[in-house]
Design a protein around this motif. Structure first.
Motif, PDB file in Angstrom:
ATOM      1  N   UNK A  50      27.644-101.041  74.120  1.00  0.00           N
ATOM      2  CA  UNK A  50      27.009-101.628  72.847  1.00  0.00           C
ATOM      3  C   UNK A  50      28.112-101.812  71.964  1.00  0.00           C
ATOM      4  N   UNK A  51      28.407-102.837  71.563  1.00  0.00           N
ATOM      5  CA  UNK A  51      29.456-102.790  70.188  1.00  0.00           C
ATOM      6  C   UNK A  51      29.065-104.041  69.171  1.00  0.00           C
ATOM      7  N   UNK A  52      29.535-103.457  68.055  1.00  0.00           N
ATOM      8  CA  UNK A  52      29.223-104.374  66.863  1.00  0.00           C
ATOM      9  C   UNK A  52      30.281-105.580  67.159  1.00  0.00           C
ATOM     10  N   UNK A  83      29.955 -98.305  70.419  1.00  0.00           N
ATOM     11  CA  UNK A  83      31.087 -98.250  69.476  1.00  0.00           C
ATOM     12  C   UNK A  83      30.705 -98.122  68.027  1.00  0.00           C
ATOM     13  N   UNK A  84      29.842 -96.717  67.875  1.00  0.00           N
ATOM     14  CA  UNK A  84      29.670 -96.305  66.520  1.00  0.00           C
ATOM     15  C   UNK A  84      29.280 -94.831  66.766  1.00  0.00           C
ATOM     16  N   UNK A  85      29.890 -93.931  65.936  1.00  0.00           N
ATOM     17  CA  UNK A  85      29.617 -92.647  66.114  1.00  0.00           C
ATOM     18  C   UNK A  85      29.154 -92.239  64.756  1.00  0.00           C
ATOM     19  N   UNK A 100      35.721 -99.137  66.291  1.00  0.00           N
ATOM     20  CA  UNK A 100      37.167 -99.508  66.424  1.00  0.00           C
ATOM     21  C   UNK A 100      37.472-100.064  67.728  1.00  0.00           C
ATOM     22  N   UNK A 101      37.708-101.445  67.997  1.00  0.00           N
ATOM     23  CA  UNK A 101      38.225-102.110  68.913  1.00  0.00           C
ATOM     24  C   UNK A 101      39.028-101.556  70.050  1.00  0.00           C
ATOM     25  N   UNK A 152      26.271-107.050  72.404  1.00  0.00           N
ATOM     26  CA  UNK A 152      26.931-107.024  71.071  1.00  0.00           C
ATOM     27  C   UNK A 152      25.854-107.097  70.070  1.00  0.00           C
ATOM     28  N   UNK A 153      26.215-106.270  68.885  1.00  0.00           N
ATOM     29  CA  UNK A 153      25.216-106.281  67.783  1.00  0.00           C
ATOM     30  C   UNK A 153      25.954-106.914  66.713  1.00  0.00           C
TER      31      UNK A 153
END
Length: 255
Positions: free
Chosen positions: A54-56, A10-12, A37-38, A83-84
């Protein structure tokens, strides 16, 4: 036919892909990026059915807690979640793990080390793109170790819990390391957590003592047998690690 591990990130952002994404891609997994963006992440999960996400922790519209809950409510085969976060605390880690995550990473992290952990979480051979047979084909080695520590009564909020988990996994992957606990095992764990070998040893000893005080005797007997006899007392750190790692290794062979 075996397939590559599919990781949805979840990060581009260009900086993230440069600093972390490339190393994840080079590890052999298939990496797909989605904006941080969730809501968009949730849509992509339902569309792609990734092995690992892999998500913030904090994202616009829906945070990681909301995404994991939605997947639990709406999906039969939900992905593993890594989760990060930019911060770490025992309370935060406990909340994230209880919400359904398999691991909480902290920025800045080593992408190569995280890639290896992601492979283990998803039940793949570390450093390979092919699926590995796990103990029951549904749970990763790390989750198996985590469940055993919970059963035994090691509380998740103490440092020794994390040191024990990594020590057991290392002992399964490299059996000979159990014969060099003070020279190899403790230093390896200490390096991961930016601490000292002596602190790792003391924290593991404390975790074992807590488990013996609060754990279920029947469960302890199942794993340690004679070592809980009154005349023997608690197992040593190396006995504790060796018994659990040997038990899991035998299960893996029989599987």
């Amino acid at each position: 036919m075996d397939k590559r591990l599919k990781l949805l990130v979840s990060n581009d952002e260009v900086e993230f892909i440069r600093d972390y994404g490339r190393a994840l891609e080079q590890s052999g997994m298939e990496v797909v990026y989605v904006p941080k963006d969730g809501a968009k992440l949730l849509e992509k999960i339902e569309l792609l059915h990734p092995d690992v996400v892999l998500a913030d922790l904090f994202m616009p519209h829906i945070d990681a807690f909301g995404v994991m809950k939605s997947c639990s409510d709406r999906m039969v085969n939900k992905p593993f979640f890594v989760i990060v976060s930019s911060t770490m605390s025992p309370v935060l880690e406990r909340e994230v793990m209880n919400a359904g995550a398999s691991y909480l990473a902290v920025y800045p992290f080593n992408p190569t080390d995280l890639a290896q952990r992601i492979f283990r979480i998803a039940g793949y051979t570390v450093g390979s793109k092919y699926r590995e047979q796990t103990i029951d084909n549904t749970q990763s080695l790390e989750i198996q170790v985590t469940e055993i520590l919970h059963q035994i009564g090691v509380p998740a909020h103490i440092k020794g819990y994390h040191y024990l988990r990594d020590s057991i996994i290392m002992s399964i992957e490299t059996p000979e390391i159990i014969n060099a606990v003070t020279k190899q095992l403790y230093p390896s764990v200490a390096k991961r957590y930016n601490t000292t070998s002596s602190r790792v040893e003391r924290a593991i000893r404390h975790a074992i003592e807590v488990a013996w005080d609060r754990g279920d005797v029947d469960v302890l007997n199942t794993y340690f047998g004679y070592t809980i006899h009154n005349t023997r007392g608690k197992p040593t750190n190396s006995e504790f690690i060796a018994m659990i790692s040997d038990r899991l290794r035998l299960h893996m062979k029989s599987a």
